[in-house]
Design an enzyme around this catalytic site. Sequence first.
Site, short mmCIF file in Angstrom:
data_model
loop_
_atom_site.label_atom_id
_atom_site.label_comp_id
_atom_site.label_asym_id
_atom_site.label_seq_id
_atom_site.Cartn_x
_atom_site.Cartn_y
_atom_site.Cartn_z
CB ILE A 84 -1.02 0.13 1.12
CG1 ILE A 84 -1.90 1.23 1.24
CG2 ILE A 84 -0.30 -0.01 2.59
CD1 ILE A 84 -3.05 1.04 2.26
CB SER A 85 1.29 4.16 -2.38
OG SER A 85 1.57 3.40 -3.54
CD GLN A 86 5.82 8.31 1.31
OE1 GLN A 86 6.32 8.51 0.28
NE2 GLN A 86 6.60 9.38 2.21
#
EC number: 2.1.1.77
Length: 211
Positions: free
Chosen positions: A61-63
């Site tokens: 899950i992206s920053q």
Amino acid sequence: MNGVATTAALNLARHLQGAGITNAEVLAVVAKTPRELFLDAALGHKAYENTALPIGQGQTISQPYIVARMTELLLESRPKRVLEIGTGSGYQAAILAQLVDELCTVERIKSLQIQARQRLKRLDLHNVSFKYGDGWQGWANKGPFDAIMVTAAASSVPQALLQQLADGGVLVIPVGEETQQLMRVVRMGDQFHSQTIEMVKFVPLVNGELA
């Protein structure tokens, strides 16, 4: 969200504003979206940290900063119909679905797609269409799109995605292998104008293989 999560989400939005995110709509949606819903329970305590986290299958899950930055770039053209390549956990899709009229999202890992669909349903987000398929090919019969966002790094810009952009449409995509750059590409007729935004680090956009 419970009170603790609500406070944490608001604090995250404030942190992103301090980091340079200026779009008030994006910040408001980040502040009300329960990121812990998109993580395994064991990682829930990290949900509102500004960091990428594993979601299984070698994916992340992206920053939150990158989610907000890419969303901000995409919204500059006020798109109504958007294609997302790489559904992943569904968090980026949840952010987008609250900001555009229609979202189409493609994922090549079936188990991730199933989980993401369930999560968006729990959030009562029903303007999203899901496809299990190869992101390099986009979703031609749903196009053209006002904007396309790619949430994994392509070795080069996929031609199929460029062709699925409407005139005036915007593609936001990380490009590169060891060194990656976030690119914003605008279609003007048959011409494509690209702009490098910043250096990034994403998992690779896999070509062809489904899982």
